[in-house]
Structures are given as C-alpha cells and as structure tokens.
Design a protein around this motif. Structure first.
Motif, PDB file in Angstrom:
ATOM      1  N   VAL A   1      19.928  46.997 -26.886  1.00  0.00           N
ATOM      2  CA  VAL A   1      19.842  46.718 -28.197  1.00  0.00           C
ATOM      3  C   VAL A   1      21.024  46.765 -29.103  1.00  0.00           C
ATOM      4  CG1 VAL A   1      18.610  47.319 -30.299  1.00  0.00           C
ATOM      5  CG2 VAL A   1      17.435  47.259 -28.106  1.00  0.00           C
ATOM      6  N   LEU A   2      21.869  47.865 -28.815  1.00  0.00           N
ATOM      7  CA  LEU A   2      23.165  47.905 -29.635  1.00  0.00           C
ATOM      8  C   LEU A   2      24.302  47.068 -29.038  1.00  0.00           C
ATOM      9  CD1 LEU A   2      24.496  49.625 -31.734  1.00  0.00           C
ATOM     10  CD2 LEU A   2      25.228  51.602 -30.320  1.00  0.00           C
ATOM     11  N   GLY A   3      24.280  46.731 -27.752  1.00  0.00           N
ATOM     12  CA  GLY A   3      25.262  45.967 -27.203  1.00  0.00           C
ATOM     13  C   GLY A   3      25.077  44.499 -27.611  1.00  0.00           C
ATOM     14  N   THR A   4      24.022  44.071 -28.182  1.00  0.00           N
ATOM     15  CA  THR A   4      23.622  42.882 -29.116  1.00  0.00           C
ATOM     16  C   THR A   4      24.791  42.612 -30.088  1.00  0.00           C
ATOM     17  OG1 THR A   4      22.061  43.277 -30.386  1.00  0.00           O
ATOM     18  CG2 THR A   4      21.634  42.431 -28.224  1.00  0.00           C
ATOM     19  N   GLN A   5      25.092  43.633 -30.845  1.00  0.00           N
ATOM     20  CA  GLN A   5      25.873  43.816 -31.988  1.00  0.00           C
ATOM     21  C   GLN A   5      27.533  43.660 -31.571  1.00  0.00           C
ATOM     22  OE1 GLN A   5      24.070  43.590 -34.829  1.00  0.00           O
ATOM     23  NE2 GLN A   5      22.297  43.951 -33.820  1.00  0.00           N
ATOM     24  N   LEU A   6      27.691  44.186 -30.419  1.00  0.00           N
ATOM     25  CA  LEU A   6      29.209  44.318 -30.335  1.00  0.00           C
ATOM     26  C   LEU A   6      29.251  43.689 -28.794  1.00  0.00           C
ATOM     27  CD1 LEU A   6      32.267  45.249 -30.908  1.00  0.00           C
ATOM     28  CD2 LEU A   6      31.586  47.316 -29.946  1.00  0.00           C
ATOM     29  N   ARG A   7      29.872  42.529 -28.839  1.00  0.00           N
ATOM     30  CA  ARG A   7      30.098  41.834 -27.155  1.00  0.00           C
ATOM     31  C   ARG A   7      31.259  42.496 -26.813  1.00  0.00           C
ATOM     32  NH1 ARG A   7      28.059  35.547 -26.880  1.00  0.00           N
ATOM     33  NH2 ARG A   7      26.438  35.981 -28.058  1.00  0.00           N
ATOM     34  N   GLY A   8      31.399  42.480 -25.490  1.00  0.00           N
ATOM     35  CA  GLY A   8      32.347  43.260 -24.739  1.00  0.00           C
ATOM     36  C   GLY A   8      32.496  44.698 -24.743  1.00  0.00           C
ATOM     37  N   ALA A   9      31.421  45.401 -25.249  1.00  0.00           N
ATOM     38  CA  ALA A   9      31.558  46.659 -25.094  1.00  0.00           C
ATOM     39  C   ALA A   9      31.321  47.285 -23.707  1.00  0.00           C
ATOM     40  CB  ALA A   9      30.587  47.484 -26.104  1.00  0.00           C
ATOM     41  N   VAL A  10      32.018  48.165 -23.320  1.00  0.00           N
ATOM     42  CA  VAL A  10      31.784  48.975 -22.299  1.00  0.00           C
ATOM     43  C   VAL A  10      30.857  50.142 -22.200  1.00  0.00           C
ATOM     44  CG1 VAL A  10      33.118  50.457 -20.385  1.00  0.00           C
ATOM     45  CG2 VAL A  10      34.402  48.743 -21.682  1.00  0.00           C
ATOM     46  N   LEU A  11      29.888  50.193 -21.230  1.00  0.00           N
ATOM     47  CA  LEU A  11      28.680  51.010 -21.253  1.00  0.00           C
ATOM     48  C   LEU A  11      29.009  52.215 -20.447  1.00  0.00           C
ATOM     49  CD1 LEU A  11      25.883  48.673 -20.848  1.00  0.00           C
ATOM     50  CD2 LEU A  11      27.127  49.171 -22.818  1.00  0.00           C
ATOM     51  N   LYS A  12      29.146  53.337 -21.069  1.00  0.00           N
ATOM     52  CA  LYS A  12      29.215  54.548 -20.241  1.00  0.00           C
ATOM     53  C   LYS A  12      28.090  55.617 -20.503  1.00  0.00           C
ATOM     54  CE  LYS A  12      34.387  54.603 -19.512  1.00  0.00           C
ATOM     55  NZ  LYS A  12      35.487  55.345 -19.934  1.00  0.00           N
ATOM     56  N   THR A  13      28.124  56.597 -19.505  1.00  0.00           N
ATOM     57  CA  THR A  13      26.723  57.652 -19.652  1.00  0.00           C
ATOM     58  C   THR A  13      27.550  58.932 -19.506  1.00  0.00           C
ATOM     59  OG1 THR A  13      26.348  57.336 -17.206  1.00  0.00           O
ATOM     60  CG2 THR A  13      24.947  56.078 -18.845  1.00  0.00           C
ATOM     61  N   ASP A  14      26.829  59.736 -20.043  1.00  0.00           N
ATOM     62  CA  ASP A  14      27.404  61.053 -19.894  1.00  0.00           C
ATOM     63  C   ASP A  14      26.064  62.086 -19.794  1.00  0.00           C
ATOM     64  OD1 ASP A  14      26.177  61.416 -22.305  1.00  0.00           O
ATOM     65  OD2 ASP A  14      28.090  61.698 -23.592  1.00  0.00           O
ATOM     66  N   ALA A  15      26.300  63.473 -19.867  1.00  0.00           N
ATOM     67  CA  ALA A  15      25.238  64.373 -19.569  1.00  0.00           C
ATOM     68  C   ALA A  15      24.227  64.926 -20.703  1.00  0.00           C
ATOM     69  CB  ALA A  15      25.998  65.475 -18.939  1.00  0.00           C
ATOM     70  N   ARG A  16      24.436  64.404 -21.812  1.00  0.00           N
ATOM     71  CA  ARG A  16      23.671  64.541 -22.898  1.00  0.00           C
ATOM     72  C   ARG A  16      22.084  64.526 -22.490  1.00  0.00           C
ATOM     73  NH1 ARG A  16      25.295  60.644 -27.552  1.00  0.00           N
ATOM     74  NH2 ARG A  16      27.436  60.856 -26.231  1.00  0.00           N
ATOM     75  N   ARG A  17      21.386  65.203 -23.312  1.00  0.00           N
ATOM     76  CA  ARG A  17      20.044  65.126 -23.242  1.00  0.00           C
ATOM     77  C   ARG A  17      19.308  64.383 -24.327  1.00  0.00           C
ATOM     78  NH1 ARG A  17      17.901  68.829 -19.160  1.00  0.00           N
ATOM     79  NH2 ARG A  17      19.596  69.613 -17.889  1.00  0.00           N
ATOM     80  N   THR A  18      19.999  64.269 -25.317  1.00  0.00           N
ATOM     81  CA  THR A  18      19.457  63.806 -26.619  1.00  0.00           C
ATOM     82  C   THR A  18      19.445  61.860 -26.462  1.00  0.00           C
ATOM     83  OG1 THR A  18      21.762  63.747 -27.659  1.00  0.00           O
ATOM     84  CG2 THR A  18      20.215  65.522 -28.087  1.00  0.00           C
ATOM     85  N   ALA A  19      18.605  61.528 -27.367  1.00  0.00           N
ATOM     86  CA  ALA A  19      18.573  59.873 -27.350  1.00  0.00           C
ATOM     87  C   ALA A  19      19.743  59.364 -28.139  1.00  0.00           C
ATOM     88  CB  ALA A  19      17.193  59.743 -27.764  1.00  0.00           C
ATOM     89  N   ASP A  20      20.652  60.091 -29.006  1.00  0.00           N
ATOM     90  CA  ASP A  20      21.550  59.220 -29.833  1.00  0.00           C
ATOM     91  C   ASP A  20      22.519  58.646 -28.775  1.00  0.00           C
ATOM     92  OD1 ASP A  20      22.254  61.764 -28.875  1.00  0.00           O
ATOM     93  OD2 ASP A  20      23.912  61.824 -30.817  1.00  0.00           O
ATOM     94  N   VAL A  21      23.413  57.723 -29.554  1.00  0.00           N
ATOM     95  CA  VAL A  21      24.133  56.880 -28.716  1.00  0.00           C
ATOM     96  C   VAL A  21      25.484  56.821 -29.521  1.00  0.00           C
ATOM     97  CG1 VAL A  21      24.682  54.625 -27.975  1.00  0.00           C
ATOM     98  CG2 VAL A  21      22.419  55.481 -27.599  1.00  0.00           C
ATOM     99  N   ASP A  22      26.502  57.102 -28.875  1.00  0.00           N
ATOM    100  CA  ASP A  22      28.042  57.008 -29.484  1.00  0.00           C
ATOM    101  C   ASP A  22      28.486  55.619 -29.310  1.00  0.00           C
ATOM    102  OD1 ASP A  22      27.647  59.708 -29.707  1.00  0.00           O
ATOM    103  OD2 ASP A  22      29.031  60.155 -28.208  1.00  0.00           O
ATOM    104  N   LEU A  23      28.984  54.967 -30.608  1.00  0.00           N
ATOM    105  CA  LEU A  23      29.610  53.938 -30.374  1.00  0.00           C
ATOM    106  C   LEU A  23      31.184  54.271 -30.823  1.00  0.00           C
ATOM    107  CD1 LEU A  23      30.226  50.944 -30.383  1.00  0.00           C
ATOM    108  CD2 LEU A  23      29.262  50.675 -32.746  1.00  0.00           C
ATOM    109  N   ILE A  24      32.030  54.022 -29.860  1.00  0.00           N
ATOM    110  CA  ILE A  24      33.565  54.470 -30.021  1.00  0.00           C
ATOM    111  C   ILE A  24      34.244  53.218 -30.460  1.00  0.00           C
ATOM    112  CG2 ILE A  24      35.389  55.663 -29.197  1.00  0.00           C
ATOM    113  CD1 ILE A  24      33.462  57.156 -27.543  1.00  0.00           C
ATOM    114  N   LEU A  25      34.849  52.744 -31.394  1.00  0.00           N
ATOM    115  CA  LEU A  25      35.474  51.601 -31.798  1.00  0.00           C
ATOM    116  C   LEU A  25      36.873  51.527 -31.145  1.00  0.00           C
ATOM    117  CD1 LEU A  25      34.397  51.301 -35.242  1.00  0.00           C
ATOM    118  CD2 LEU A  25      33.276  50.215 -33.543  1.00  0.00           C
ATOM    119  N   GLY A  26      37.169  50.707 -30.348  1.00  0.00           N
ATOM    120  CA  GLY A  26      38.518  50.456 -29.906  1.00  0.00           C
ATOM    121  C   GLY A  26      39.422  49.433 -30.519  1.00  0.00           C
ATOM    122  N   THR A  27      40.684  49.169 -29.856  1.00  0.00           N
ATOM    123  CA  THR A  27      41.455  48.487 -31.048  1.00  0.00           C
ATOM    124  C   THR A  27      41.387  46.995 -30.943  1.00  0.00           C
ATOM    125  OG1 THR A  27      42.671  48.449 -28.556  1.00  0.00           O
ATOM    126  CG2 THR A  27      43.483  50.267 -30.020  1.00  0.00           C
TER     127      THR A  27
END
Length: 197
Positions: free
Chosen positions: A144-170
């Motif tokens: 869903v969030l990926g539809t807003q920003l094409r070309g974003a790289v998807l990464k997972t981490d060990a968090r247990r919460t449902a929130d998502v980080d969007l880290i803006l690149g250059t």
C-alpha cells in the motif's frame, strides 16, 4: 564398312558430345527437395491458421475451461488510515521529512515519528527511499505504501509493532501522483480476472 553405313569422301559421321548425366540428376534432386519443402511449409501454415488438422469439438472446449484455474480473489490490504508511517530524512536537504509526512497525511496515512534517519541509513540511501518494517508488513503495509513511492527498497527488521518506516533517499523528488497511486492500489486489490470460457 559397306552398304548404307559406308563412309564416302564427302560425308562425315556426326558425333554427339557425351551427355552430362551428373548435372541432370542434381537438378532433378534439387527440384524434388524444393517442391517437398514448399509443400511441407504450406501444410504448416494451414495448421497454424486452422488450429491443427482436426476441428476443436465442444468436448475439447469444456475440458479446457474445466481445467482453467479460478480467478485469484481480491487481496485484503489495509487502508492507508490503518498504516502508521514514520518518516525519516536520509538526505542533506532539511525539512524533507516534514514535507513528505504532510503529503502522506493528506493521502490518508497515519503519521508517527518525523525526523532525521538513524545513523545506519543517514546519507546512505542512494535510491528514492527505503520501506522498513516487520516481516508481516511485506504482504500488508508495504504494497500500500509502495504505491506512493515507486522504486522504494523493501527491508524487514525484528520489530514487533505494525508501524512502517519510510526513509527518504537522495533520489527522492516527489511521491507518485494521487491518481497513479490510486490506480496502482486498485490493481493490487482487484487483480485482472481470468479469461472466461
């Protein structure tokens, strides 16, 4: 020699040049091969345009339809309001995270933290951005969030919460237009149906 085969002084026997049978045989073989290839090619074209050498029956049609897979059901993706997005700026441009967060809020997303990217990502994201979240976000929030920003790289981490980080690149300049993002989301939630029988 005598009789009618007697050679007189004013006539000479006419000698024919020997026939070259090799050329004649080669020409005949080449023409037979050419005709065979032309006939075979014609049959192949007829099969292509008629669908084979036998007409399709109604039973064949039923078999094809019964073996067809049912259309894939619509995916149950979360609504933007159910997705909490933390927006982080990994570029030297100041105020970028705040502007991006405001735009995502206008598009219906819930905004969490806004600020500079953690040291692991600060000035290290070469593309437009990174989506970072729990493994469960891969089939939920990320598309869903990926539809807003094409070309974003998807990464997972060990968090247990449902929130998502969007880290803006250059290479981040702007989000997808609201219309193209809506179209992409519609394509995700309602995949094209299988062909009808």
């Amino acid at each position: 020699m005598g009789g009618k085969y007697r050679i007189t002084g004013d006539k000479y026997p006419h000698m024919r040049r020997p026939r070259r049978r090799g050329k004649l045989i080669l020409a005949a073989t080449a023409s037979v091969v050419a005709l065979g290839l032309a006939g075979w090619g014609t049959l192949q074209l007829i099969d292509v345009f008629t669908g084979g050498n036998r007409p399709a029956s109604a039973a064949d049609h039923k078999t094809d339809c019964s073996s067809a897979k049912p259309s894939t059901p619509a995916k149950a993706l979360p609504k933007p309001a159910k997705i909490t997005v933390n927006v982080y700026n990994a570029t030297p441009r100041s105020g970028l995270a705040k502007k991006a967060a405001d735009e995502l809020k206008k598009r219906g997303f819930t905004i969490g933290e806004v600020g500079n990217a953690p040291a692991a990502y600060d000035k290290k994201v070469a593309g437009p951005g990174v989506l970072l979240g729990a493994p469960s976000a891969t089939n939920g929030s990320f598309p869903v969030l990926g539809t807003q920003l094409r070309g974003a790289v998807l990464k997972t981490d060990a968090r247990r919460t449902a929130d998502v980080d969007l880290i803006l690149g250059t290479k981040f300049t702007a989000f997808s237009t609201p219309q193209s993002a809506a179209d992409a989301l519609t394509a995700l939630t309602n995949p094209s149906p299988a062909p009808s029988c």
